[in-house]
Design a protein around this motif. Structure first.
Motif, PDB file in Angstrom:
ATOM      1  N   THR A  81       5.704  18.592  11.930  1.00 37.39           N
ATOM      2  CA  THR A  81       6.481  19.706  12.455  1.00 37.39           C
ATOM      3  C   THR A  81       6.875  20.587  11.276  1.00 37.39           C
ATOM      4  OG1 THR A  81       8.290  20.333  13.948  1.00 37.39           O
ATOM      5  CG2 THR A  81       8.784  18.585  12.366  1.00 37.39           C
ATOM      6  N   VAL A  82       7.135  21.858  11.561  1.00 35.29           N
ATOM      7  CA  VAL A  82       7.494  22.797  10.489  1.00 35.29           C
ATOM      8  C   VAL A  82       8.914  23.276  10.725  1.00 35.29           C
ATOM      9  CG1 VAL A  82       6.878  24.924   9.283  1.00 35.29           C
ATOM     10  CG2 VAL A  82       5.089  23.538  10.368  1.00 35.29           C
ATOM     11  N   GLY A  83       9.806  22.857   9.846  1.00 33.66           N
ATOM     12  CA  GLY A  83      11.196  23.282   9.947  1.00 33.66           C
ATOM     13  C   GLY A  83      11.366  24.699   9.414  1.00 33.66           C
ATOM     14  N   PRO A  84      12.458  25.351   9.825  1.00 34.23           N
ATOM     15  CA  PRO A  84      12.764  26.680   9.278  1.00 34.23           C
ATOM     16  C   PRO A  84      13.381  26.563   7.885  1.00 34.23           C
ATOM     17  CG  PRO A  84      14.452  26.021  10.851  1.00 34.23           C
ATOM     18  CD  PRO A  84      13.441  24.909  10.833  1.00 34.23           C
ATOM     19  N   VAL A  85      13.143  27.566   7.058  1.00 32.50           N
ATOM     20  CA  VAL A  85      13.849  27.681   5.778  1.00 32.50           C
ATOM     21  C   VAL A  85      15.276  28.112   6.118  1.00 32.50           C
ATOM     22  CG1 VAL A  85      13.967  28.952   3.600  1.00 32.50           C
ATOM     23  CG2 VAL A  85      11.738  28.313   4.548  1.00 32.50           C
ATOM     24  N   PHE A  86      16.272  27.491   5.508  1.00 31.40           N
ATOM     25  CA  PHE A  86      17.661  27.858   5.798  1.00 31.40           C
ATOM     26  C   PHE A  86      17.945  29.284   5.346  1.00 31.40           C
ATOM     27  CE2 PHE A  86      22.168  28.107   4.604  1.00 31.40           C
ATOM     28  CZ  PHE A  86      22.714  27.870   5.851  1.00 31.40           C
ATOM     29  N   SER A  87      18.708  30.001   6.183  1.00 34.00           N
ATOM     30  CA  SER A  87      19.111  31.362   5.827  1.00 34.00           C
ATOM     31  C   SER A  87      20.590  31.544   6.149  1.00 34.00           C
ATOM     32  CB  SER A  87      18.274  32.358   6.652  1.00 34.00           C
ATOM     33  OG  SER A  87      18.893  33.627   6.637  1.00 34.00           O
ATOM     34  N   ARG A  88      21.326  32.155   5.249  1.00 35.20           N
ATOM     35  CA  ARG A  88      22.744  32.443   5.528  1.00 35.20           C
ATOM     36  C   ARG A  88      22.899  33.697   6.378  1.00 35.20           C
ATOM     37  NH1 ARG A  88      25.873  28.830   3.831  1.00 35.20           N
ATOM     38  NH2 ARG A  88      25.301  27.639   1.991  1.00 35.20           N
ATOM     39  N   SER A  89      21.892  34.563   6.367  1.00 37.61           N
ATOM     40  CA  SER A  89      22.023  35.839   7.072  1.00 37.61           C
ATOM     41  C   SER A  89      21.454  35.791   8.494  1.00 37.61           C
ATOM     42  CB  SER A  89      21.314  36.936   6.285  1.00 37.61           C
ATOM     43  OG  SER A  89      19.977  36.577   6.053  1.00 37.61           O
ATOM     44  N   GLU A  90      20.698  34.741   8.816  1.00 40.16           N
ATOM     45  CA  GLU A  90      20.061  34.682  10.139  1.00 40.16           C
ATOM     46  C   GLU A  90      20.207  33.256  10.677  1.00 40.16           C
ATOM     47  OE1 GLU A  90      15.559  35.410  11.948  1.00 40.16           O
ATOM     48  OE2 GLU A  90      15.855  35.077   9.830  1.00 40.16           O
ATOM     49  N   ASP A  91      20.660  33.112  11.917  1.00 38.41           N
ATOM     50  CA  ASP A  91      20.817  31.776  12.499  1.00 38.41           C
ATOM     51  C   ASP A  91      19.465  31.273  13.018  1.00 38.41           C
ATOM     52  OD1 ASP A  91      21.570  29.437  13.601  1.00 38.41           O
ATOM     53  OD2 ASP A  91      22.812  30.305  15.202  1.00 38.41           O
ATOM     54  N   ARG A  92      18.948  30.258  12.356  1.00 42.59           N
ATOM     55  CA  ARG A  92      17.645  29.691  12.748  1.00 42.59           C
ATOM     56  C   ARG A  92      17.788  28.299  13.353  1.00 42.59           C
ATOM     57  NH1 ARG A  92      14.771  31.680   7.092  1.00 42.59           N
ATOM     58  NH2 ARG A  92      14.878  33.898   7.600  1.00 42.59           N
ATOM     59  N   SER A  93      19.004  27.989  13.828  1.00 42.08           N
ATOM     60  CA  SER A  93      19.267  26.648  14.366  1.00 42.08           C
ATOM     61  C   SER A  93      18.335  26.291  15.509  1.00 42.08           C
ATOM     62  CB  SER A  93      20.696  26.564  14.905  1.00 42.08           C
ATOM     63  OG  SER A  93      21.609  26.974  13.946  1.00 42.08           O
ATOM     64  N   HIS A  94      18.007  27.294  16.350  1.00 44.26           N
ATOM     65  CA  HIS A  94      17.151  27.008  17.506  1.00 44.26           C
ATOM     66  C   HIS A  94      15.768  26.527  17.049  1.00 44.26           C
ATOM     67  CE1 HIS A  94      16.207  31.097  16.291  1.00 44.26           C
ATOM     68  NE2 HIS A  94      15.080  31.022  16.985  1.00 44.26           N
ATOM     69  N   LEU A  95      15.338  27.002  15.872  1.00 43.75           N
ATOM     70  CA  LEU A  95      14.027  26.573  15.366  1.00 43.75           C
ATOM     71  C   LEU A  95      14.093  25.134  14.849  1.00 43.75           C
ATOM     72  CD1 LEU A  95      12.980  29.862  13.563  1.00 43.75           C
ATOM     73  CD2 LEU A  95      11.926  28.883  15.619  1.00 43.75           C
ATOM     74  N   LEU A  96      15.234  24.794  14.222  1.00 38.90           N
ATOM     75  CA  LEU A  96      15.382  23.411  13.759  1.00 38.90           C
ATOM     76  C   LEU A  96      15.470  22.464  14.966  1.00 38.90           C
ATOM     77  CD1 LEU A  96      15.606  21.492  11.398  1.00 38.90           C
ATOM     78  CD2 LEU A  96      18.069  21.929  11.326  1.00 38.90           C
ATOM     79  N   ALA A  97      16.229  22.853  15.977  1.00 39.05           N
ATOM     80  CA  ALA A  97      16.328  22.035  17.197  1.00 39.05           C
ATOM     81  C   ALA A  97      14.949  21.876  17.839  1.00 39.05           C
ATOM     82  CB  ALA A  97      17.304  22.677  18.178  1.00 39.05           C
ATOM     83  N   SER A  98      14.188  22.957  17.831  1.00 30.89           N
ATOM     84  CA  SER A  98      12.850  22.937  18.433  1.00 30.89           C
ATOM     85  C   SER A  98      11.938  21.899  17.761  1.00 30.89           C
ATOM     86  CB  SER A  98      12.242  24.338  18.340  1.00 30.89           C
ATOM     87  OG  SER A  98      10.921  24.319  18.785  1.00 30.89           O
TER      88      SER A  98
END
Ligand code: AR6
Length: 171
Positions: A81-98
């Motif tokens: 699986t490919v996790g998102p790179v963490f970003s302080r300016s954009e919420d990518r939590s849904h991608l990590l949950a996915s």
């Protein structure tokens, strides 16, 4: 689904499937990905290359998951699986949950009863461990799946303690 925690090396887990914190290229890297390819042998990379040549010409999208053999590892399958790179300016939590949801879907399709997860995105991709633990644990707990045991494998004791605290809070 039973959720368990262990401190250790995911490549050594005697489960049906282990999840790889891969990148979109599927062609290997550092961290968990490097360890899996190093210990699992060339068969895994060969299947990854075949996937790139067939289904994933543009790479595996962030938040998706796909399985290969586990080669020489004790597990039977690796679910990449490919996790998102963490970003302080954009919420990518849904991608990590996915990543967790999609990995469990792949596990179901394979018929895997036991699946081991690393803390996806918390290494090279810099996601803060406590936030990643909350997202990972709550997503797995809420997922509908035939998987009997979802095991989080934390590399160091600090990460284990954070997951343990989060599991007590939400589990
Ligand atoms: N077993 C369990 N956990 C591990 C192991 C291991 N053998 N090795 C590292 N960890 P990372 P990411 C922990 O960097 O952040 C790669 O280059 C580690 O301490 O493996 O999703 C890929 O190719 C951390 O907590 O994955 C991508 O380019 C967690 O696993 C990129 O890194 C995840 O760290 C993916 O970055």
């Amino acid at each position: 689904m039973k959720l368990t925690l262990v401190q250790g090396d995911i490549t050594e887990q005697p489960v049906d499937a282990i999840v790889n914190a891969a990148n979109s290229s599927l062609l290997g890297g550092g961290g968990v990905d490097g360890a899996i390819h190093r210990k699992g042998g060339p068969e895994i990379l060969a299947e990854c290359r075949a996937l790139r040549a067939s289904r994933y010409g543009g790479g595996l999208p962030v938040g998706e998951a796909v399985a290969t053999t586990a080669g020489l590892l004790p597990a039977r399958w690796v679910i990449h699986t490919v996790g998102p790179v963490f970003s302080r300016s954009e919420d990518r939590s849904h991608l990590l949950a996915s990543c967790y949801r999609e990995s469990l879907k792949v596990a179901d399709a394979l018929g895997a009863a036991t699946v081991a997860f690393p803390a996806v995105s918390t290494g090279v991709y810099r996601w803060p461990m406590d936030d990643a633990a909350r997202i990972s644990v709550t997503t797995v707990l809420r997922s509908e799946s035939n998987v009997r045991e979802a095991r989080f494998v934390l590399f160091d004791f600090a990460a284990y303690e954070i997951f343990d605290r989060v599991l007590r809070e939400f589990g």
